[in-house]
Design an enzyme around this catalytic site. Sequence first.
Site, PDB file in Angstrom:
ATOM      1  CG  HIS A 176       7.021   1.721  13.185  1.00  0.00           C
ATOM      2  ND1 HIS A 176       6.824   0.675  12.325  1.00  0.00           N
ATOM      3  CD2 HIS A 176       6.817   2.615  12.581  1.00  0.00           C
ATOM      4  CE1 HIS A 176       6.060   1.387  11.243  1.00  0.00           C
ATOM      5  NE2 HIS A 176       6.009   2.153  11.395  1.00  0.00           N
TER       6      HIS A 176
ATOM      7  CB  ALA B 161      13.514  -3.264  11.866  1.00  0.00           C
TER       8      ALA B 161
ATOM      9  CD  GLN C 173       5.547   8.360   3.271  1.00  0.00           C
ATOM     10  OE1 GLN C 173       6.004   8.547   2.285  1.00  0.00           O
ATOM     11  NE2 GLN C 173       5.750   9.085   4.186  1.00  0.00           N
ATOM     12  NE  ARG C 174       3.253   8.103   8.845  1.00  0.00           N
ATOM     13  CZ  ARG C 174       4.194   7.623   9.663  1.00  0.00           C
ATOM     14  NH1 ARG C 174       3.915   5.978   9.638  1.00  0.00           N
ATOM     15  NH2 ARG C 174       5.234   8.133  10.070  1.00  0.00           N
ATOM     16  CB  SER C 175      -1.704   2.749   3.337  1.00  0.00           C
ATOM     17  OG  SER C 175      -0.693   1.618   3.539  1.00  0.00           O
ATOM     18  N   GLY C 176      -1.363   2.326   6.845  1.00  0.00           N
ATOM     19  CA  GLY C 176      -2.001   1.203   7.933  1.00  0.00           C
ATOM     20  C   GLY C 176      -1.023  -0.047   7.626  1.00  0.00           C
TER      21      GLY C 176
ATOM     22  N   GLY D  10       0.899  -1.172   0.058  1.00  0.00           N
ATOM     23  CA  GLY D  10      -0.149  -0.017  -0.123  1.00  0.00           C
ATOM     24  C   GLY D  10       1.015   1.191   0.009  1.00  0.00           C
TER      25      GLY D  10
END
Length: 184
Positions: A50, A34, A11-14, A9
Amino acid sequence: MKQIILITGGQRSGKSAFAERLALRLSPTPVYLATARIWDDEFRERVRHHQARRGTCWTNIEEDKWLSRHNLHHQVVVIDCITLWCTNFFYDRLEIGGELPDTDAALHEIEAEFDRFTAQEATFIFVTNEIGSGGVSTNAVQRRFTDLEGWMNQYVAQRADEVILMVSGIPLTIKTNERKDESI
């Protein structure tokens, strides 16, 4: 049983939060792998956010390139994210040569590492970005990286058992390989 799930998805879509919730449904003690390199204070703060969201039940591993170094058999693993993982391979090649990296060579190297890593019996939840959804960049380096990322996303999606597209925090399943019960 090995399973590969791809969550993609914008950026910042969850994506990351959804991947974490999914991992916690599958295991009380998941692993968070990570791939980011910390390059400035703002990004360091994103990483802290995060980490705070995840809590103490997670095993955290930081690995910017060689995921297969880690024995994660029979674990549920969130790999966040393919985009930053590809960035590390791409920019290491850019720094070495000083010219535009050979994306074919980089892609083959990343694909081979993906295959080594996912040969383990584990549940892999990969997070990635749809960076090519916008217009074509006027920057040659960005265009080359967008191509690399798009090809790697396709490679992972083809091997994934499930692909989920996140849109404004809403998960949309776009691929699922339903396993049939062979005992029937």
